[in-house]
Design a protein around this motif. Structure first.
Motif, PDB file in Angstrom:
ATOM      1  N   VAL A 209      30.306  32.985  23.993  1.00 47.83           N
ATOM      2  CA  VAL A 209      30.064  31.665  23.406  1.00 47.83           C
ATOM      3  C   VAL A 209      31.094  30.713  24.013  1.00 47.83           C
ATOM      4  N   THR A 210      30.629  29.770  24.793  1.00 45.25           N
ATOM      5  CA  THR A 210      31.518  28.966  25.628  1.00 45.25           C
ATOM      6  C   THR A 210      32.019  27.705  24.918  1.00 45.25           C
ATOM      7  N   LYS A 211      33.038  27.108  25.518  1.00 52.45           N
ATOM      8  CA  LYS A 211      33.581  25.847  25.025  1.00 52.45           C
ATOM      9  C   LYS A 211      32.480  24.791  24.930  1.00 52.45           C
ATOM     10  N   GLU A 212      31.640  24.757  25.953  1.00 51.50           N
ATOM     11  CA  GLU A 212      30.571  23.758  25.983  1.00 51.50           C
ATOM     12  C   GLU A 212      29.615  23.921  24.802  1.00 51.50           C
ATOM     13  N   VAL A 305      32.235  46.909  37.341  1.00 48.02           N
ATOM     14  CA  VAL A 305      32.774  46.830  38.699  1.00 48.02           C
ATOM     15  C   VAL A 305      34.257  47.211  38.725  1.00 48.02           C
ATOM     16  N   MET A 306      35.013  46.772  37.726  1.00 54.80           N
ATOM     17  CA  MET A 306      36.419  47.156  37.645  1.00 54.80           C
ATOM     18  C   MET A 306      36.555  48.672  37.545  1.00 54.80           C
ATOM     19  N   ARG A 307      35.680  49.293  36.766  1.00 50.64           N
ATOM     20  CA  ARG A 307      35.751  50.743  36.594  1.00 50.64           C
ATOM     21  C   ARG A 307      35.386  51.466  37.898  1.00 50.64           C
ATOM     22  N   VAL A 308      34.381  50.981  38.626  1.00 52.75           N
ATOM     23  CA  VAL A 308      34.010  51.576  39.917  1.00 52.75           C
ATOM     24  C   VAL A 308      35.192  51.533  40.877  1.00 52.75           C
ATOM     25  N   LEU A 309      35.844  50.392  40.978  1.00 51.31           N
ATOM     26  CA  LEU A 309      36.994  50.254  41.871  1.00 51.31           C
ATOM     27  C   LEU A 309      38.157  51.130  41.424  1.00 51.31           C
ATOM     28  N   ASP A 310      38.323  51.251  40.125  1.00 47.96           N
ATOM     29  CA  ASP A 310      39.430  52.045  39.585  1.00 47.96           C
ATOM     30  C   ASP A 310      39.279  53.525  39.906  1.00 47.96           C
ATOM     31  N   GLU A 311      38.057  53.960  40.164  1.00 53.22           N
ATOM     32  CA  GLU A 311      37.803  55.376  40.435  1.00 53.22           C
ATOM     33  C   GLU A 311      37.776  55.701  41.924  1.00 53.22           C
ATOM     34  N   GLU A 312      38.173  54.739  42.772  1.00 50.90           N
ATOM     35  CA  GLU A 312      38.101  54.932  44.223  1.00 50.90           C
ATOM     36  C   GLU A 312      39.398  55.442  44.841  1.00 50.90           C
ATOM     37  N   GLY A 313      40.437  55.666  44.040  1.00 48.53           N
ATOM     38  CA  GLY A 313      41.701  56.164  44.587  1.00 48.53           C
ATOM     39  C   GLY A 313      42.438  55.140  45.432  1.00 48.53           C
ATOM     40  N   LEU A 314      42.330  53.875  45.067  1.00 47.98           N
ATOM     41  CA  LEU A 314      42.987  52.794  45.810  1.00 47.98           C
ATOM     42  C   LEU A 314      44.438  52.643  45.387  1.00 47.98           C
ATOM     43  N   ASP A 315      45.208  51.986  46.230  1.00 43.90           N
ATOM     44  CA  ASP A 315      46.580  51.630  45.856  1.00 43.90           C
ATOM     45  C   ASP A 315      46.609  50.332  45.060  1.00 43.90           C
ATOM     46  N   ALA A 316      45.631  49.457  45.308  1.00 41.23           N
ATOM     47  CA  ALA A 316      45.555  48.204  44.555  1.00 41.23           C
ATOM     48  C   ALA A 316      44.166  47.603  44.700  1.00 41.23           C
ATOM     49  N   ILE A 317      43.792  46.805  43.698  1.00 40.82           N
ATOM     50  CA  ILE A 317      42.550  46.042  43.703  1.00 40.82           C
ATOM     51  C   ILE A 317      42.908  44.568  43.783  1.00 40.82           C
ATOM     52  N   VAL A 318      42.309  43.856  44.707  1.00 35.75           N
ATOM     53  CA  VAL A 318      42.501  42.409  44.804  1.00 35.75           C
ATOM     54  C   VAL A 318      41.287  41.727  44.182  1.00 35.75           C
ATOM     55  N   ALA A 319      41.533  40.829  43.225  1.00 34.31           N
ATOM     56  CA  ALA A 319      40.443  40.149  42.529  1.00 34.31           C
ATOM     57  C   ALA A 319      40.306  38.719  43.030  1.00 34.31           C
ATOM     58  N   GLU A 320      39.106  38.401  43.463  1.00 33.36           N
ATOM     59  CA  GLU A 320      38.791  37.038  43.886  1.00 33.36           C
ATOM     60  C   GLU A 320      38.485  36.197  42.648  1.00 33.36           C
ATOM     61  N   PRO A 321      39.043  34.992  42.533  1.00 32.53           N
ATOM     62  CA  PRO A 321      38.792  34.187  41.336  1.00 32.53           C
ATOM     63  C   PRO A 321      37.369  33.643  41.280  1.00 32.53           C
ATOM     64  N   VAL A 322      36.939  33.278  40.069  1.00 31.45           N
ATOM     65  CA  VAL A 322      35.658  32.608  39.882  1.00 31.45           C
ATOM     66  C   VAL A 322      35.926  31.217  39.320  1.00 31.45           C
ATOM     67  N   SER A 323      34.932  30.382  39.383  1.00 30.57           N
ATOM     68  CA  SER A 323      35.056  29.026  38.869  1.00 30.57           C
ATOM     69  C   SER A 323      35.265  29.032  37.358  1.00 30.57           C
ATOM     70  N   GLU A 324      36.262  28.314  36.862  1.00 32.26           N
ATOM     71  CA  GLU A 324      36.567  28.318  35.427  1.00 32.26           C
ATOM     72  C   GLU A 324      35.769  27.249  34.684  1.00 32.26           C
ATOM     73  N   THR A 325      34.454  27.455  34.714  1.00 32.29           N
ATOM     74  CA  THR A 325      33.542  26.648  33.913  1.00 32.29           C
ATOM     75  C   THR A 325      32.640  27.614  33.148  1.00 32.29           C
ATOM     76  N   GLY A 326      32.214  27.225  31.961  1.00 34.46           N
ATOM     77  CA  GLY A 326      31.333  28.084  31.177  1.00 34.46           C
ATOM     78  C   GLY A 326      31.906  29.478  31.009  1.00 34.46           C
ATOM     79  N   LEU A 327      31.103  30.500  31.333  1.00 32.67           N
ATOM     80  CA  LEU A 327      31.533  31.893  31.221  1.00 32.67           C
ATOM     81  C   LEU A 327      32.668  32.254  32.172  1.00 32.67           C
TER      82      LEU A 327
END
Length: 342
Positions: A209-212, A305-327
């Motif tokens: 339920v968004t601010k809008e 998607v976070m869980r899939v990446l977490d199970e890949e045996g990586l040293d780190a996950i880099v997250a690309e940002p999304v636009s901070e509007t609505g959801l």
């Protein structure tokens, strides 16, 4: 270690599953149930011993309060005392968003054990939009306390299989109602009356339920408060985190990979123009909304998607940002908390 059973159910044939869940809840046990947001770990909200099992199974600290779920608006009076000056606003919000992913903080009644609210005088309340969850509540005849069905601080589960990975052997039963349709936890608000002026709706945790949407009912303020001792659910600085460190940057070029380490990318839509896809030879790239960049799809897929990446045996996950509007506000809130120091 006790066995954890899974019962698969659909909306047309849920009688047996509801009966089994209710029987366990009535005995003071805990059960994982689907909601429209994420899977919840349910207990009779008026049974302090049962609620204690929720904290134990999740390894959740007692200072972090739970959300109480009601099966009808009439049940609200059992758990909360609605102040007169915001009564009309509560009714309006409930009419617009219940059943659904909106949680309202209100003064609690004496029926609600202090353990549920972590000793606070307020209780977080919502009515789930998931028919399986609501039918269990109606059959039980009591409100249900239910935080997300994962170990404390970890990625919230949006499927029964994710619950099993988190809580296998810790709980007796998981009701598998399929994937959650929202994918992120409910929006949490407090309400403030302003006399003749428009009331203020404070968003403590951004969600579906968004601010809008809320602006139709009052002035909306998004609070940035985080705390090691929260006065409402959803305020901890570090939360929703994979075991693999998750990294976020102000701009793509701030990423400096260390030699020999394996990195995965959590991309918004896989668009090279965002500056991340071609930044590094990623071990794996997972996209929230492949090609289209739809925030609703991104929110739905976030924890998966976070869980899939977490199970890949990586040293780190880099997250690309999304636009901070609505959801996008809620998605970025979860990513920042997942990336916060632990």
């Amino acid at each position: 270690m006790p066995e954890t059973r899974i019962i698969s159910v659909d909306e047309e044939d849920m009688k047996t599953a509801v009966e089994e869940a209710v029987a366990l809840l009535a005995q003071g046990e805990v059960v994982a149930l689907p909601t429209e947001t994420v899977y919840g770990l349910a207990a009779d909200a008026f049974n302090a011993d049962a609620v204690a099992k929720v904290f134990a199974a999740k390894e959740r600290p007692a200072f972090d309060p739970l959300i109480v779920h009601i099966s009808s608006f009439k049940e609200l009076a059992e758990v909360a005392e609605v102040p007169e000056d915001i009564s009309a606003l509560v009714k309006s919000l409930a009419g617009a968003f219940w059943p659904g992913p909106l949680t309202i903080i209100l003064p609690k009644t004496a029926n609600v054990p202090d353990l549920v609210t972590s000793g606070l005088p307020t209780v977080a309340v919502r009515q789930s939009g998931n028919i399986i969850f609501r039918n269990v509540g109606k059959a039980l005849g009591r409100p249900i306390a239910a935080p997300s069905a994962n170990r404390f601080g970890r990625i919230s589960p949006t499927s029964a299989s994710a619950v099993m990975k988190e809580l296998d052997g810790r709980i007796p039963l998981i009701i598998d109602g399929g994937a959650c349709r929202e994918g992120i936890e409910s929006t949490i608000v407090t309400l403030e009356a302003r006399g003749e002026q428009r009331p203020v709706i404070h968003i403590l945790r951004a969600g579906p339920v968004t601010k809008e949407e809320l602006q139709k009912f009052g002035k909306v303020v998004i609070e940035k408060k985080v705390s090691d001792r929260p006065d409402a659910p959803g305020q901890l600085a570090s939360h929703y985190a994979p075991r693999t460190p998750l990294l976020m940057f102000d701009k793509p070029e701030d990423f400096r990979p260390e030699p020999g380490k394996k990195y995965g990318l959590l991309s918004y839509r896989g668009d090279p123009k965002a500056g991340y896809i071609d930044l590094h030879e990623w071990e794996i790239v997972e996209e929230l909304s492949p090609g289209s960049g739809k925030l609703m799809e991104a929110a739905l897929r976030l924890f998966h998607v976070m869980r899939v990446l977490d199970e890949e045996g990586l040293d780190a996950i880099v997250a690309e940002p999304v636009s901070e509007t609505g959801l996008g506000v809620a998605i970025m809130d979860r990513l920042r908390r997942a990336a916060a120091p632990r």
